[in-house]
Design a protein around this motif. Structure first.
Motif, PDB file in Angstrom:
ATOM      1  N   TYR A 120       0.827  -1.034  -0.108  1.00 42.09           N
ATOM      2  CA  TYR A 120      -0.089  -0.308   0.093  1.00 42.09           C
ATOM      3  C   TYR A 120       1.019   1.607  -0.502  1.00 42.09           C
ATOM      4  CZ  TYR A 120      -4.341   1.688   0.148  1.00 42.09           C
ATOM      5  OH  TYR A 120      -6.125   2.579  -0.127  1.00 42.09           O
ATOM      6  N   VAL A 121       1.889   1.283   0.900  1.00 42.59           N
ATOM      7  CA  VAL A 121       2.795   2.399   0.785  1.00 42.59           C
ATOM      8  C   VAL A 121       3.258   2.397  -0.980  1.00 42.59           C
ATOM      9  CG1 VAL A 121       5.206   2.862   1.215  1.00 42.59           C
ATOM     10  CG2 VAL A 121       3.780   2.433   3.033  1.00 42.59           C
ATOM     11  N   GLU A 122       3.742   1.893  -1.866  1.00 42.33           N
ATOM     12  CA  GLU A 122       3.738   1.714  -3.032  1.00 42.33           C
ATOM     13  C   GLU A 122       2.555   2.586  -3.916  1.00 42.33           C
ATOM     14  OE1 GLU A 122       7.325   0.794  -2.308  1.00 42.33           O
ATOM     15  OE2 GLU A 122       6.804   1.592  -4.694  1.00 42.33           O
ATOM     16  N   GLU A 123       1.540   2.676  -3.073  1.00 40.11           N
ATOM     17  CA  GLU A 123       0.698   2.540  -3.862  1.00 40.11           C
ATOM     18  C   GLU A 123       0.055   3.928  -3.416  1.00 40.11           C
ATOM     19  OE1 GLU A 123      -2.012  -0.402  -5.462  1.00 40.11           O
ATOM     20  OE2 GLU A 123      -2.441   1.330  -6.131  1.00 40.11           O
ATOM     21  N   LEU A 124       0.443   4.023  -2.363  1.00 35.94           N
ATOM     22  CA  LEU A 124       0.492   5.971  -1.602  1.00 35.94           C
ATOM     23  C   LEU A 124       1.130   6.254  -2.450  1.00 35.94           C
ATOM     24  CD1 LEU A 124      -0.450   5.625   1.943  1.00 35.94           C
ATOM     25  CD2 LEU A 124      -2.280   5.868  -0.401  1.00 35.94           C
ATOM     26  N   LYS A 125       2.582   6.745  -2.651  1.00 38.85           N
ATOM     27  CA  LYS A 125       3.773   7.079  -3.422  1.00 38.85           C
ATOM     28  C   LYS A 125       3.042   8.254  -3.984  1.00 38.85           C
ATOM     29  CE  LYS A 125       7.886   4.804  -2.168  1.00 38.85           C
ATOM     30  NZ  LYS A 125       9.110   3.326  -2.207  1.00 38.85           N
ATOM     31  N   PRO A 126       2.760   8.191  -5.461  1.00 39.70           N
ATOM     32  CA  PRO A 126       2.554   8.552  -6.419  1.00 39.70           C
ATOM     33  C   PRO A 126       1.599  10.036  -6.154  1.00 39.70           C
ATOM     34  CG  PRO A 126       1.948   6.366  -7.064  1.00 39.70           C
ATOM     35  CD  PRO A 126       2.396   6.513  -5.734  1.00 39.70           C
ATOM     36  N   LEU A 127       1.227  10.177  -4.713  1.00 36.29           N
ATOM     37  CA  LEU A 127      -0.001  10.634  -3.861  1.00 36.29           C
ATOM     38  C   LEU A 127       0.930  12.350  -2.900  1.00 36.29           C
ATOM     39  CD1 LEU A 127      -3.048   9.414  -2.354  1.00 36.29           C
ATOM     40  CD2 LEU A 127      -2.284  10.088  -5.021  1.00 36.29           C
ATOM     41  N   THR A 128       2.637  11.395  -3.572  1.00 37.85           N
ATOM     42  CA  THR A 128       3.508  12.535  -2.491  1.00 37.85           C
ATOM     43  C   THR A 128       3.509  13.875  -3.258  1.00 37.85           C
ATOM     44  OG1 THR A 128       4.350  10.949  -1.365  1.00 37.85           O
ATOM     45  CG2 THR A 128       4.971  12.948  -0.865  1.00 37.85           C
ATOM     46  N   PRO A 129       3.703  14.753  -2.867  1.00 41.38           N
ATOM     47  CA  PRO A 129       3.585  15.747  -3.554  1.00 41.38           C
ATOM     48  C   PRO A 129       5.114  16.034  -4.121  1.00 41.38           C
ATOM     49  CG  PRO A 129       2.597  16.810  -2.029  1.00 41.38           C
ATOM     50  CD  PRO A 129       2.653  15.185  -1.681  1.00 41.38           C
ATOM     51  N   GLU A 130       5.448  16.490  -5.109  1.00 44.02           N
ATOM     52  CA  GLU A 130       6.966  17.433  -4.980  1.00 44.02           C
ATOM     53  C   GLU A 130       7.512  17.349  -4.334  1.00 44.02           C
ATOM     54  OE1 GLU A 130       8.457  16.132  -8.229  1.00 44.02           O
ATOM     55  OE2 GLU A 130      10.311  16.819  -7.510  1.00 44.02           O
ATOM     56  N   GLY A 131       8.627  17.267  -3.775  1.00 44.11           N
ATOM     57  CA  GLY A 131       9.650  17.875  -1.880  1.00 44.11           C
ATOM     58  C   GLY A 131       8.523  17.673  -0.914  1.00 44.11           C
ATOM     59  N   GLY A 132       7.469  17.210  -0.848  1.00 45.00           N
ATOM     60  CA  GLY A 132       6.818  17.060   0.121  1.00 45.00           C
ATOM     61  C   GLY A 132       6.855  15.573   0.701  1.00 45.00           C
TER      62      GLY A 132
END
Ligand code: 6PG
Length: 254
Positions: A120-132
């Protein structure tokens, strides 16, 4: 500071209000960003909302741009009666024939819950904004248990102390979980980055905890819903008269 409490007659009115807000908010975000990420809550409260969204039809929202996640899941297979995914599949996903590529299911069936966490962490990664540092949801939907928990952040459970991990396997022991079990849950560290965080709380059994969460002293180990404090977005409580009741009279309600 007062809470943004939006009081409605009953579950139907709460669910309708939530659906109306989504119908107005989602197209705005999709127009700006081209996509929308929502974290759904489980349990029974959101089912009516899902049914209303399904009844509105697929054209009511830009579903082909909406990525659906869950804030938590039980350690059960997706076809299990206790599965949050199953309830959502029956009430919303199947009726609207949502694109499976946009459905980000928590793998509750994993024998080792840590494998579900890693996935699930892999699924969530794309939601992390640039520099976030944390994934950001456009909408975080939460329910609250009669003990004041949200997601699977149960009183006195280890996940309450998690300030860096996004998603964990949380050992819990509660009458509400039929005793000891492992729950897969987002942490408050992630939930608090939601742009719009919305609790849907209905039923008289929630009134005592709601009074404590909204009007009592800070006591988040006992009332984990107090951990939900938006970092950059807004938090609103959609509650019915029964949950608001006399017990929560102390808090302000719009
Ligand atoms: C879950 C939920 C949980 C739920 C509350 C309220 O997996 O059960 O995520 O946090 O929102 O327990 O549940 P009800 O809506 O059934 O009262």
């Amino acid at each position: 500071m007062g809470h943004d409490v939006r009081r409605h007659r009953d579950l139907e009115a709460v669910s309708t209000a939530a659906a109306e807000e989504l119908a107005q908010y989602v197209p705005q975000v999709v127009a700006e960003k081209g996509r929308f990420a929502i974290a759904l809550s489980g349990g029974s409260t959101p089912k009516r909302l899902f049914e209303i969204l399904a009844k509105m039809g697929k054209s009511a929202l830009p579903w082909d741009r909406i990525d659906v996640f869950w804030g938590d899941e039980r350690t059960v297979p997706p076809d299990h009666a206790d599965s949050n995914y199953r309830m959502t599949k029956e009430a919303l996903i199947d009726p609207l024939r949502l694109d499976p590529n946009r459905i980000h299911r928590i793998r509750g069936e994993e024998k080792d819950p840590e494998n579900a966490v890693k996935a699930y962490v892999e699924e969530l990664k794309p939601l992390t904004p640039e520099g976030g540092v944390f994934p950001v949801f456009d909408y975080v939907m939460l329910g609250m248990g009669s003990d004041g928990h949200c997601a699977s952040l149960f009183p006195n459970s280890p996940a309450l102390d998690e300030v860096t991990r996004w998603f964990v396997a949380n050992p819990v022991d509660s009458p509400l979980t039929k005793g000891k079990t492992i729950r897969l849950t987002m942490t408050a560290a992630v939930l608090n980055w939601g742009t719009r965080i919305r609790f849907l709380v209905c039923g008289a059994d929630k009134a005592p905890a709601l009074r404590e969460v909204l009007g009592g002293p800070p006591n988040p180990r006992v009332y984990p819903s107090q951990l939900i404090q938006p970092k950059a977005g807004t938090l609103a409580w959609l509650v019915d008269d029964a949950a608001w009741g006399e017990a929560a009279r102390g808090a302000s309600a719009s």
